[in-house]
Design a protein around this motif. Structure first.
Motif, PDB file in Angstrom:
ATOM      1  N   HIS A   1       0.817  -1.206   0.000  1.00 30.67           N
ATOM      2  CA  HIS A   1       0.000   0.000   0.000  1.00 30.67           C
ATOM      3  C   HIS A   1       0.857   1.265   0.000  1.00 30.67           C
ATOM      4  O   HIS A   1       0.540   2.253  -0.666  1.00 30.67           O
ATOM      5  CB  HIS A   1      -0.941  -0.015   1.217  1.00 30.67           C
ATOM      6  CG  HIS A   1      -2.052   0.984   1.113  1.00 30.67           C
ATOM      7  ND1 HIS A   1      -1.880   2.302   1.491  1.00 30.67           N
ATOM      8  CD2 HIS A   1      -3.325   0.881   0.641  1.00 30.67           C
ATOM      9  CE1 HIS A   1      -3.012   2.959   1.276  1.00 30.67           C
ATOM     10  NE2 HIS A   1      -3.909   2.111   0.757  1.00 30.67           N
ATOM     11  N   GLU A   2       1.951   1.211   0.753  1.00 32.71           N
ATOM     12  CA  GLU A   2       2.838   2.387   0.856  1.00 32.71           C
ATOM     13  C   GLU A   2       3.389   2.782  -0.506  1.00 32.71           C
ATOM     14  O   GLU A   2       3.347   3.947  -0.906  1.00 32.71           O
ATOM     15  CB  GLU A   2       4.028   2.068   1.774  1.00 32.71           C
ATOM     16  CG  GLU A   2       3.737   2.361   3.228  1.00 32.71           C
ATOM     17  CD  GLU A   2       4.941   2.059   4.095  1.00 32.71           C
ATOM     18  OE1 GLU A   2       6.040   1.856   3.540  1.00 32.71           O
ATOM     19  OE2 GLU A   2       4.758   1.996   5.320  1.00 32.71           O
ATOM     20  N   ASP A   3       3.901   1.797  -1.228  1.00 29.61           N
ATOM     21  CA  ASP A   3       4.439   2.068  -2.572  1.00 29.61           C
ATOM     22  C   ASP A   3       3.346   2.618  -3.479  1.00 29.61           C
ATOM     23  O   ASP A   3       3.570   3.551  -4.256  1.00 29.61           O
ATOM     24  CB  ASP A   3       5.011   0.777  -3.200  1.00 29.61           C
ATOM     25  CG  ASP A   3       6.322   0.378  -2.567  1.00 29.61           C
ATOM     26  OD1 ASP A   3       6.823   1.156  -1.720  1.00 29.61           O
ATOM     27  OD2 ASP A   3       6.831  -0.714  -2.890  1.00 29.61           O
ATOM     28  N   ALA A   4       2.180   2.002  -3.351  1.00 31.37           N
ATOM     29  CA  ALA A   4       1.064   2.429  -4.204  1.00 31.37           C
ATOM     30  C   ALA A   4       0.705   3.882  -3.908  1.00 31.37           C
ATOM     31  O   ALA A   4       0.440   4.674  -4.835  1.00 31.37           O
ATOM     32  CB  ALA A   4      -0.142   1.522  -3.974  1.00 31.37           C
ATOM     33  N   GLU A   5       0.706   4.223  -2.648  1.00 31.67           N
ATOM     34  CA  GLU A   5       0.373   5.601  -2.249  1.00 31.67           C
ATOM     35  C   GLU A   5       1.408   6.579  -2.835  1.00 31.67           C
ATOM     36  O   GLU A   5       1.059   7.621  -3.391  1.00 31.67           O
ATOM     37  CB  GLU A   5       0.360   5.669  -0.703  1.00 31.67           C
ATOM     38  CG  GLU A   5      -0.131   6.986  -0.128  1.00 31.67           C
ATOM     39  CD  GLU A   5      -1.539   7.360  -0.576  1.00 31.67           C
ATOM     40  OE1 GLU A   5      -2.439   6.492  -0.494  1.00 31.67           O
ATOM     41  OE2 GLU A   5      -1.729   8.513  -1.053  1.00 31.67           O
ATOM     42  N   ALA A   6       2.670   6.174  -2.727  1.00 28.26           N
ATOM     43  CA  ALA A   6       3.751   7.039  -3.225  1.00 28.26           C
ATOM     44  C   ALA A   6       3.627   7.238  -4.737  1.00 28.26           C
ATOM     45  O   ALA A   6       3.749   8.361  -5.253  1.00 28.26           O
ATOM     46  CB  ALA A   6       5.102   6.420  -2.869  1.00 28.26           C
ATOM     47  N   VAL A   7       3.360   6.130  -5.456  1.00 33.67           N
ATOM     48  CA  VAL A   7       3.239   6.213  -6.915  1.00 33.67           C
ATOM     49  C   VAL A   7       2.011   7.036  -7.298  1.00 33.67           C
ATOM     50  O   VAL A   7       2.050   7.846  -8.237  1.00 33.67           O
ATOM     51  CB  VAL A   7       3.174   4.795  -7.536  1.00 33.67           C
ATOM     52  CG1 VAL A   7       2.757   4.849  -9.001  1.00 33.67           C
ATOM     53  CG2 VAL A   7       4.517   4.101  -7.421  1.00 33.67           C
ATOM     54  N   SER A   8       0.941   6.881  -6.525  1.00 34.49           N
ATOM     55  CA  SER A   8      -0.275   7.652  -6.778  1.00 34.49           C
ATOM     56  C   SER A   8       0.045   9.152  -6.707  1.00 34.49           C
ATOM     57  O   SER A   8      -0.383   9.937  -7.561  1.00 34.49           O
ATOM     58  CB  SER A   8      -1.346   7.260  -5.755  1.00 34.49           C
ATOM     59  OG  SER A   8      -2.470   8.085  -5.891  1.00 34.49           O
ATOM     60  N   GLN A   9       0.806   9.530  -5.698  1.00 36.05           N
ATOM     61  CA  GLN A   9       1.172  10.962  -5.531  1.00 36.05           C
ATOM     62  C   GLN A   9       2.010  11.438  -6.715  1.00 36.05           C
ATOM     63  O   GLN A   9       1.808  12.550  -7.220  1.00 36.05           O
ATOM     64  CB  GLN A   9       1.965  11.147  -4.220  1.00 36.05           C
ATOM     65  CG  GLN A   9       1.141  10.904  -2.947  1.00 36.05           C
ATOM     66  CD  GLN A   9      -0.154  11.722  -2.901  1.00 36.05           C
ATOM     67  OE1 GLN A   9      -0.177  12.888  -3.348  1.00 36.05           O
ATOM     68  NE2 GLN A   9      -1.224  11.130  -2.403  1.00 36.05           N
ATOM     69  N   ARG A  10       2.944  10.585  -7.161  1.00 33.26           N
ATOM     70  CA  ARG A  10       3.813  10.974  -8.270  1.00 33.26           C
ATOM     71  C   ARG A  10       2.991  11.180  -9.556  1.00 33.26           C
ATOM     72  O   ARG A  10       3.227  12.129 -10.307  1.00 33.26           O
ATOM     73  CB  ARG A  10       4.888   9.910  -8.510  1.00 33.26           C
ATOM     74  CG  ARG A  10       5.958   9.908  -7.409  1.00 33.26           C
ATOM     75  CD  ARG A  10       6.904   8.738  -7.546  1.00 33.26           C
ATOM     76  NE  ARG A  10       7.763   8.821  -8.714  1.00 33.26           N
ATOM     77  CZ  ARG A  10       8.671   7.912  -9.031  1.00 33.26           C
ATOM     78  NH1 ARG A  10       8.845   6.849  -8.235  1.00 33.26           N
ATOM     79  NH2 ARG A  10       9.404   8.040 -10.114  1.00 33.26           N
ATOM     80  N   ILE A  11       2.019  10.286  -9.768  1.00 34.99           N
ATOM     81  CA  ILE A  11       1.185  10.418 -10.981  1.00 34.99           C
ATOM     82  C   ILE A  11       0.339  11.687 -10.900  1.00 34.99           C
ATOM     83  O   ILE A  11       0.225  12.451 -11.866  1.00 34.99           O
ATOM     84  CB  ILE A  11       0.298   9.173 -11.185  1.00 34.99           C
ATOM     85  CG1 ILE A  11       1.183   7.956 -11.477  1.00 34.99           C
ATOM     86  CG2 ILE A  11      -0.706   9.361 -12.321  1.00 34.99           C
ATOM     87  CD1 ILE A  11       0.458   6.622 -11.441  1.00 34.99           C
ATOM     88  N   LYS A  12      -0.220  11.894  -9.698  1.00 41.06           N
ATOM     89  CA  LYS A  12      -1.075  13.093  -9.533  1.00 41.06           C
ATOM     90  C   LYS A  12      -0.240  14.364  -9.690  1.00 41.06           C
ATOM     91  O   LYS A  12      -0.736  15.418 -10.099  1.00 41.06           O
ATOM     92  CB  LYS A  12      -1.772  13.063  -8.181  1.00 41.06           C
ATOM     93  CG  LYS A  12      -2.966  12.095  -8.181  1.00 41.06           C
ATOM     94  CD  LYS A  12      -3.580  11.936  -6.805  1.00 41.06           C
ATOM     95  CE  LYS A  12      -4.704  10.903  -6.839  1.00 41.06           C
ATOM     96  NZ  LYS A  12      -5.084  10.461  -5.511  1.00 41.06           N
TER      97      LYS A  12
END
Lengths: 182, 428
Positions: B298-309
């Motif tokens: 989940h942590e990685d996913a959250e980080a990647v989500s922020q980068r995409i946004k």
């Protein structure tokens, strides 16, 4: 008379074609050493992988009347012919008949056919993508199957047959070889 | 449920029968009985041999062979059920059936006679010699010349034979009666010993036949040729009983099911109701072109989500970081997915999204997904008229299942599971 002459001539041409192909470059899939072919009496030393996963040289069947039958699982006439071959092998095996199937197809499909039709003789597998060349080397430049070459008990090439070997052909071309003491 | 159980038993039996070498099952073993009738191993072999799968079957894997044999066995049992039902309803006594069998019988007699005629033609020695002289060393040319000779001879023999039979059976043609618009169904146009052709016979099943004398004469002569040849074959005492019985055995079940199918789809609103009851007929599913990256936690996913946004590309990140091998290879481009075909949780997450809007993190057994819809192909409305055939097929399939259950009740179906016992013995 004319027809008989024609048939004899065709037979001679076929034998010449197969013989000359033997004298050529040897089998792409086999370990065939030309020098060995000249050592009589012996079948040509060509090796193919069997459905059992092992390599088999035709010389394993020295001393037998060998029918080397080229076939594939998608070839309906081949499958019909195989049903008869199973019967021939059953009936004439003790007299020295040895049919060998040389499958020009995926091993899995060949295995399924062997299981379904109850093939009671060895089935070897040709190297994929080499079928046309292989058939040409065995004297069949048309590439059509079924195709069968046969050898007498001394390993000498006796003839080749394009198409299905029916009872009449078997009686005329193969039975005399079985009766021959060598 | 009952049908499922029957299918399972069928497949089990078929699976056993798929290995004829392993289990020495006797020839003609009865595999199933349906009422008074049975299906034997030979019946199944024969059906397989004449099926489109005959060549493929030997090279199929054991499981596929089992499925095919099971399915074929079911069809044979269904055919026996239909046959008995047709007999019970006396469809074999209807005019339509009798006519059907008679047409088949005439065809068989005609073919038998003509085949015999053709086989009787020989190429005389002098012709053979002449062909060989004309085509030395050209086998194809010689074969073509021979075929042409045989064809010419056959045409001449056929003409002569029909002429002779016409005299033999005293055939009279009432050509003057062939007047467009002046004939009734019973107007006799041709007759002879044991042969009669009326206007109705000549026209056959043709709807709105052309009122044209030439056309009618042609039909009349064709029919006359069929009848005189069939009569000649019949007079020779040709025995067609086996082939006719076999035809009846195949045709009667076919007529039975054709009749039922007509009943099932005949009502005015029947098909429309079925169409309305199944929304899948009335619209195509929406299709989405999906972009996706899958992360391991989940942590990685959250980080990647922020980068995409923040403006980074989902595709570049997917090519670098996605733990889904396919997605990584495709750099996040997952292609087009039909609504309803994806993971339910992912579908739920994307259902309210705008195009190119990133989803929330979705957890599935495969990992933590970030998904976006790149473009979409909207669902389409399909009219009843355009779907009529498919609706009919669906209804027939639904009704057939019910009908076969009903027939299985009426004519008890018993599956012979000797093979199953043998399999058990083999296991032990």
């Amino acid at each position: 008379m004319n027809r008989q002459k024609w048939v004899s001539l065709l037979g001679a041409v076929l034998i010449a074609a197969v013989s000359s192909s033997f004298a050529g470059s040897g089998s792409a899939t086999g370990s065939g050493a030309e020098s060995k072919e000249k050592q009589a009496p012996s079948l040509p030393d060509y090796s193919y992988k069997g459905l059992d996963g092992e390599m088999h040289s035709l010389t394993e069947w020295n001393g037998k009347v060998v029918l080397l039958n080229f076939w594939a699982s998608w070839c309906a006439p081949c499958l019909n012919e195989i049903k008869e071959f199973v019967r021939y092998q059953e009936q004439y095996g003790k007299q020295g008949l040895q049919i060998i199937g040389l499958g020009l197809d995926e091993a899995r499909k060949l295995k399924n056919v062997a299981r379904t039709l109850g093939i009671n003789y060895p089935v070897l597998v040709a190297e994929p993508n080499s079928n046309r060349k292989l058939l040409a080397k065995w004297g069949n430049s048309s590439g059509l199957i079924p195709y069968t070459v046969f050898f007498d008990k001394s390993g000498k090439l006796s003839g080749a047959h394009k198409g299905v070997i029916d009872d009449q052909t078997f009686e005329q071309k193969i039975l005399p070889l079985l009766e021959d003491p060598e | 449920m009952k049908l499922l159980s029957v299918i399972k038993r069928c497949l089990l039996l078929a699976a056993i029968l798929a290995a004829p070498q392993s289990y020495a099952i006797a020839e003609s073993q009865v595999l199933a009985t349906a009422g008074e009738m049975s299906v034997t191993d030979d019946d199944l072999k024969s059906a397989m041999a004449s099926s489109p799968f005959a060549t493929q079957f030997p090279s199929m894997d054991r499981e596929d062979q089992a499925l095919l044999r099971g399915s074929l066995l079911q069809r044979l049992v269904a055919s026996k059920l239909l046959y008995q039902e047709a007999k019970r309803l006396e469809i074999d006594k209807t005019e339509a059936f009798q006519q059907d069998v008679e047409t088949f019988r005439l065809g068989l007699l005609y073919r038998h006679f003509m085949d015999k005629l053709r086989e009787g033609i020989r190429v005389p020695e002098d012709v053979t010699a002449s062909i060989q002289q004309q085509y030395p060393n050209d086998t194809d040319g010689a074969a073509a010349a021979r075929a042409a000779y045989l064809s010419d001879r056959y045409r001449a023999m056929r003409y002569l034979t029909i002429k002779n039979l016409r005299n033999k059976y005293n055939i009279k043609v009432y050509e003057s009666r062939i007047q467009p618009h002046q004939m009734s169904d019973d107007t006799v146009l041709l007759e002879g010993d044991g042969i009669l052709i009326t206007y109705k016979h000549a026209v056959g099943n043709q709807v709105n036949p052309p009122q044209n004398k030439t056309w009618l004469m042609e039909r009349l002569y064709k029919r006359a040729e069929l009848l005189v040849i069939a009569k000649a074959a019949n007079d020779e005492g040709v025995d067609l009983s086996d082939r006719l019985n076999s035809y009846r055995g195949e045709r009667l079940p076919a007529m039975m099911i054709e009749q039922k199918q007509r009943e099932w789809i005949s009502g005015k609103d029947t098909l429309k109701k079925h169409y309305d009851a199944h929304p899948e007929f009335s619209r195509t599913m929406e299709r989405w072109h999906i972009g996706q990256i899958v992360l391991s936690n989940h942590e990685d996913a959250e980080a990647v989500s922020q980068r995409i946004k923040a403006g980074e590309s989902l595709f570049l990140l997917a090519g670098e970081l996605s733990i889904d091998p396919y997605g990584k290879r495709m750099r996040g481009d997952m292609g087009w997915v039909k609504e309803g075909a994806g993971h339910p949780d992912i579908e739920k997450a994307v259902s309210g999204l705008e195009d190119n809007q990133l989803s929330e993190i979705v957890q599935t057994p495969a990992g933590f997904h970030l998904v976006m819809i790149l473009e979409r192909s909207p669902s389409l409305k399909r009219t009843f008229a355009s779907m009529r055939d498919k609706v009919a097929q669906s209804l027939i399939s639904e009704k057939s299942a019910e009908y076969f259950n009903e027939l299985s009740e009426r004519y008890k179906v018993v599956w012979n599971l000797i093979g199953e016992k043998q399999a058990q013995t083999e296991k032990h």
